[in-house]
Design an enzyme around this catalytic site. Structure first.
Site, mmCIF file in Angstrom:
data_model
loop_
_atom_site.group_PDB
_atom_site.id
_atom_site.type_symbol
_atom_site.label_atom_id
_atom_site.label_comp_id
_atom_site.label_asym_id
_atom_site.label_seq_id
_atom_site.Cartn_x
_atom_site.Cartn_y
_atom_site.Cartn_z
ATOM 1 N N GLY A 221 -3.357 -5.145 -8.459
ATOM 2 C CA GLY A 221 -3.602 -4.489 -7.179
ATOM 3 C C GLY A 221 -2.334 -3.835 -6.646
ATOM 4 O O GLY A 221 -1.508 -3.317 -7.402
ATOM 5 N N SER A 222 -2.145 -3.887 -5.342
ATOM 6 C CA SER A 222 -1.116 -3.069 -4.692
ATOM 7 C C SER A 222 0.318 -3.491 -4.979
ATOM 8 O O SER A 222 1.242 -2.712 -4.721
ATOM 9 C CB SER A 222 -1.342 -3.035 -3.180
ATOM 10 O OG SER A 222 -2.541 -2.341 -2.889
ATOM 11 N N THR A 223 0.560 -4.698 -5.490
ATOM 12 C CA THR A 223 1.933 -5.035 -5.873
ATOM 13 C C THR A 223 2.407 -4.121 -7.002
ATOM 14 O O THR A 223 3.610 -3.895 -7.157
ATOM 15 C CB THR A 223 2.048 -6.504 -6.321
ATOM 16 O OG1 THR A 223 1.025 -6.795 -7.279
ATOM 17 C CG2 THR A 223 1.923 -7.451 -5.136
ATOM 18 N N LYS B 27 2.105 -1.066 -7.036
ATOM 19 C CA LYS B 27 2.612 0.170 -6.442
ATOM 20 C C LYS B 27 4.142 0.219 -6.455
ATOM 21 O O LYS B 27 4.737 1.298 -6.338
ATOM 22 C CB LYS B 27 2.072 0.337 -5.022
ATOM 23 C CG LYS B 27 0.565 0.628 -4.999
ATOM 24 C CD LYS B 27 -0.008 0.600 -3.595
ATOM 25 C CE LYS B 27 -1.521 0.866 -3.631
ATOM 26 N NZ LYS B 27 -2.162 0.706 -2.315
#
Length: 597
Positions: free
Chosen positions: A317-319, A321
């Site tokens: 997920g967003s980690t 990014k």
């Protein structure tokens, strides 16, 4: 004439037989001389072997110590009980004593006592007190040999990292198996001389070949940090009714792992007992566990021993990014000042991919897009790079190879092949979906991005010493320089510090401390299952990271956002370990601050 011919024939026949016999006798003579003189030592040794009984002595396995010198894997003196059939004088008494003292069935003991063998093991890893009692009976044919059993003073703490040993004292899982060659030592031997009936010759006594003890393994793990991180993980699992919780704490400068937690853990001193916490998570009641088949029980044990930080993959997920941002900055397709507009979604080919903020974030630069964890912006960055460039950064960052952590069974990244990455796949990869990596891979890559661009190897092993502390070997691990530039690394540290100070990671903020980090909330497959993984990666101090940590909560109930439930775990962790590591001090107002040099 006929009679004369017959006599001549018989004489020749006798002569031939005589010479044949003489030849055979001569061969036998030379063979006997050869055996008695040339091979005398060999057959003398064989004769001795026929009258010797051999019993092995286990070597003391090397200890495992944490970075403070605390012994976290040690040895306990135990006994092995064996019988020698030919030496037993009172079979029934032997059977009765062994059944009573060892708690074994008569059928089991009798089968071994009555077995015609050189030596038959009845039971190993018997506590020393019981072994001493059996020795006091002075039963002919019963042997009580002292050896060692692995003992773990901290019980279940770091169980999936340390691992355990089998009945032969060899490593089964974890560090015990990876460093087995240093820890195991060399077995010794007890030799007893017997007569032709197999009875010991008392006058000959016993001879011993002493075992060589194993060497000690020193770890980077700090049991104080491991203990506190485990406490936080169990609290999170209980309050959020989560399936499991993982925490890793590492030095981002050199890859030394200070703690690795996977709860529920298991009792290292009873590794074949399914823990109550694990059974609850697996949906198995204690009553049902007793009725499981051997195969089902083993499958559950394998699952209980599994180290989720390295053996299992997940959609980050967003980690992730952090990686997308670093690749975008490094490739030049984006700068901190680049402007974007988020209407709440982005259309890629025939897909409408929405932002977590339904109404959109509107106009924002790249720094604020990262603070907002804006999916459309990161998709745009990924599309600007293109599949081939982005894939090249996966390789450059080390994502397509295993980290090389010194634990068994590390899983690799599950990623699309380059030729199979279309725009939709590229879009979802950009914000951390449609592929899977391990927690240790994500943390190692993030550490390498914020430490100045050096790809480090995560590890526990630091050095090998003998029992007296003399250095045998300093363990070394690969470092790859320049996976990102110093400039990109510095920019990423600044952006990620703002994520914690003012953005989605604000629940990890500590007054007076510069912390960087990134939150994530990912949905597990299949989509729509209602199961999520909440996580947070944080590091401190943000300008010169000395510690980095990841907290992952699998399938929490109720609130499931990473910024709400995972970030506070890292905040609490840092509040306690930063002063302990002397990275930060508390000021007069009770806030943490960097100590003066």
């Amino acid at each position: 004439m006929l009679e004369s011919g017959n006599r001549t024939f018989h004489r020749k026949k006798i002569t031939i037989i005589f010479f044949l016999c003489a030849f055979v006798l001569l061969l036998l003579f030379f063979r006997l001389v050869y055996l008695m003189i040339a091979k005398a030592d060999y057959y003398a040794a064989k004769a001795v072997e026929l009258h010797e009984r051999e019993r092995s002595i286990k070597a003391a396995r090397g200890r495992i110590l944490d970075c403070n010198g605390n012994v976290i894997a040690d040895n306990k003196t135990v006994c092995t009980i064996s019988v020698i059939h030919s030496q037993i004088e009172d079979k029934e008494e032997v059977i009765a004593v062994l059944c009573r003292e060892l708690g074994l069935s008569e059928e089991y003991v009798r089968a071994r006592v009555e077995k015609f063998s050189a030596i038959e093991r009845i039971k190993s890893n018997v506590d020393k007190e019981t072994g001493d009692r059996i020795r006091e009976y002075d039963l002919a044919g019963v042997k009580v040999d002292e050896d060692y059993k692995r003992y773990y003073p901290y019980g279940s703490l770091a169980s999936k990292v340390l691992g355990f040993t089998g009945s032969d004292n060899q490593g089964i899982i974890g560090l015990e198996v990876i460093y087995d060659k240093y820890l195991e030592g060399e077995k010794g031997t007890i030799l007893t001389v017997t007569d032709a009936r197999g009875i010991e010759v008392e006058a000959a006594g016993e001879s011993r070949i002493e075992p060589v003890n194993g060497n000690d393994l020193h770890l980077s793990m700090d049991m104080n940090i491991q203990s506190y991180a485990t406490q936080l993980a169990y609290q999170a699992m209980e309050t959020k009714q989560a399936e499991s919780v993982s925490i890793i704490v590492m030095n981002p400068q050199n890859g030394e792992i200070l703690a690795m937690v996977n709860v529920p853990e298991f009792d290292l001193n009873n590794p074949y007992t399914l823990s109550e916490e694990f059974l609850i998570g697996a949906g198995v009641s204690s009553g049902d566990a007793n009725d499981l088949s051997a195969e089902d029980t083993q499958n559950l044990l394998n699952a209980m021993w599994r180290n989720g930080c390295i053996n299992d993959t997940y959609e980050p997920g967003s980690t992730f990014k952090i990686i997308t941002a670093a690749a975008g900055l490094e490739s030049g397709v984006v700068t901190p000042d680049s402007n974007f507009s988020c209407p709440g979604f982005i259309v890629v080919e025939d897909r409408r991919i929405r932002c977590h903020k339904v109404g959109g974030h509107g106009a924002e630069d790249f720094v604020h897009a990262t603070m907002n964890s804006c999916n459309p912006v990161f998709i745009t960055v990924g599309l600007r790079m293109g599949a081939e460039t982005f894939y090249n950064y996966f390789e450059q960052f080390g994502l397509l190879k295993k980290t090389g952590v010194d634990l068994p069974g590390e899983a690799g990244t599950i990623m699309h092949k380059l030729e199979n990455i279309g725009e939709v796949e590229l879009a979802t990869i950009s914000f951390g979906q449609s592929f899977q990596i391990t927690p240790i891979q994500l943390l190692t890559t993030a550490a390498s991005i914020v430490n100045g661009g050096r790809r480090i190897t995560p590890h526990f092993g630091v050095k090998i010493t003998d029992a007296d502390g003399n250095l045998i070997e300093t363990l070394e691990y690969p470092v790859t320089e320049g996976i990102v530039s110093e400039e990109t690394s510095a920019t990423m540290r600044e952006i990620l510090e703002l994520v914690v100070a003012e953005g989605g990671g604000k629940n990890a903020y500590i007054e007076g401390v510069r912390i960087g980090g990134k939150t994530a909330t990912s949905q597990t497959l299949p989509r729509g299952s209602g199961k999520y993984i909440a996580s947070f990666v944080g590091f401190a101090p943000a300008d010169n990271p000395q510690v980095i940590a990841i907290a992952i909560i699998n399938h929490p109930q109720g609130q499931y956002y990473g910024g709400m439930i995972a970030a506070p775990i890292v905040r609490q962790l840092f509040e306690n370990i930063l002063p302990y590591l002397e990275i930060m001090d508390y000021n007069e107002n009770g806030a943490l601050e960097t100590p003066e040099n």
